[in-house]
Design a protein around this motif. Structure first.
Motif, short mmCIF file in Angstrom:
data_model
loop_
_atom_site.label_atom_id
_atom_site.label_comp_id
_atom_site.label_asym_id
_atom_site.label_seq_id
_atom_site.Cartn_x
_atom_site.Cartn_y
_atom_site.Cartn_z
N LYS A 126 6.29 13.65 -5.21
CA LYS A 126 6.64 12.29 -5.60
C LYS A 126 8.08 12.02 -5.19
CE LYS A 126 3.65 11.46 -9.55
NZ LYS A 126 3.63 11.11 -10.99
N ARG A 127 8.29 10.86 -4.54
CA ARG A 127 9.62 10.48 -4.07
C ARG A 127 9.88 9.01 -4.40
NH1 ARG A 127 12.57 14.55 -1.19
NH2 ARG A 127 11.05 16.02 -0.45
N ASN A 162 0.81 -1.22 0.00
CA ASN A 162 0.00 0.00 0.00
C ASN A 162 0.84 1.27 0.00
OD1 ASN A 162 -2.41 -1.57 0.24
ND2 ASN A 162 -1.88 -1.90 2.38
N GLY A 163 0.22 2.36 -0.45
CA GLY A 163 0.85 3.67 -0.39
C GLY A 163 1.57 4.12 -1.65
N TRP A 164 1.60 3.29 -2.69
CA TRP A 164 2.27 3.64 -3.93
C TRP A 164 1.41 4.59 -4.75
CZ3 TRP A 164 7.06 2.36 -3.43
CH2 TRP A 164 7.41 1.24 -2.67
N THR A 165 2.03 5.33 -5.67
CA THR A 165 1.29 6.23 -6.54
C THR A 165 0.36 5.41 -7.43
OG1 THR A 165 2.97 6.16 -8.27
CG2 THR A 165 3.15 7.95 -6.63
N ASP A 200 15.78 11.58 -1.95
CA ASP A 200 15.66 12.84 -2.69
C ASP A 200 16.26 12.65 -4.06
OD1 ASP A 200 14.56 14.16 -0.47
OD2 ASP A 200 16.54 14.79 0.26
N TYR A 201 15.60 13.17 -5.08
CA TYR A 201 16.13 13.16 -6.43
C TYR A 201 17.22 14.21 -6.51
CZ TYR A 201 16.29 13.50 -11.52
OH TYR A 201 16.71 13.52 -12.84
N ALA A 202 18.42 13.82 -6.99
CA ALA A 202 19.56 14.74 -7.05
C ALA A 202 19.98 15.05 -8.48
CB ALA A 202 20.73 14.16 -6.26
N GLU A 241 6.29 6.99 -4.31
CA GLU A 241 5.21 7.35 -3.40
C GLU A 241 5.06 8.86 -3.39
OE1 GLU A 241 5.02 5.52 0.59
OE2 GLU A 241 6.86 4.50 0.00
N GLU A 242 3.89 9.32 -2.99
CA GLU A 242 3.70 10.75 -2.77
C GLU A 242 3.83 10.99 -1.27
OE1 GLU A 242 0.26 14.02 -3.28
OE2 GLU A 242 0.76 12.85 -5.07
#
Length: 188
Positions: free
Chosen positions: A160-161, A121-124, A183-185, A154-155
């Protein structure tokens, strides 16, 4: 930083572990259940972890997941090419830096197909429709545990992460769950 407009089919990029959003103390419990000693666990908790993640399909249409990990944080910066994963649910023998010899297998599945509620559970909505990456790791000697991981998007706090959820079950039926948030870098 949140993910740019990317898809679950290709969330390739550079990622930095977000310790504030992650279940770090629970991840320490996971490492303990996997037989990692206290000093190594403390060292893992002190470092900054960055991953280069490359998700792609080969010319035959078979999906691959390649990861290169970079470790720093008071230690000499080190890049380590982790095993490339072929998402075809075929056993692959690896030498893991913390756990030693392991057998791993990976595939893309719908979250509902994963056999653990903590990982479903919890996915976009995109992950719910297109699937997440499911990874299973089993040590080949000495330690009695099974690690199930699900990687997806996930949000979190409206952004979105990329997240990785871990569920480790020991032979004595101890179960430990943790979620790591990244974190997207930037692009590779």
């Amino acid at each position: 930083m949140a993910l740019p407009s990317t898809t679950v089919a290709d969330f390739s990029g550079k990622y930095v572990l977000n310790k504030q959003l992650s279940d770090e103390s629970k991840f320490d419990d996971i490492l303990a259940a996997q037989g990692v000693g206290l000093l190594k666990r403390k060292a893992v908790g002190m470092v900054s972890a960055t991953s280069d993640v490359h998700v792609y399909a080969d010319e035959g249409g078979v999906e691959h997941l390649d990861i290169t990990a970079h470790v720093s944080g008071g230690f000499t910066s080190k890049a380590e090419r982790l095993e490339g994963r072929v998402l075809n649910w075929t056993d692959k023998e690896i030498e893991h830096p913390l756990f030693g010899a392991c057998t791993t297998k990976s595939k893309r599945v719908l979250p509902a197909e994963v056999d653990a509620a903590e990982l479903q559970n919890g996915w976009t909505p995109e992950c719910t429709a297109a699937g997440v990456i499911f990874i299973q790791v089993v040590p080949t000697s000495g330690t009695d545990w099974v690690s199930k991981q699900v990687w997806g998007i996930e949000e979190i706090n409206g952004e979105k992460r990329h997240t990785r959820r871990f569920l480790v079950t020991t032979k004595k039926n101890k179960t430990v769950y943790a979620r790591l948030v990244y974190d997207y870098a930037g692009p590779l």
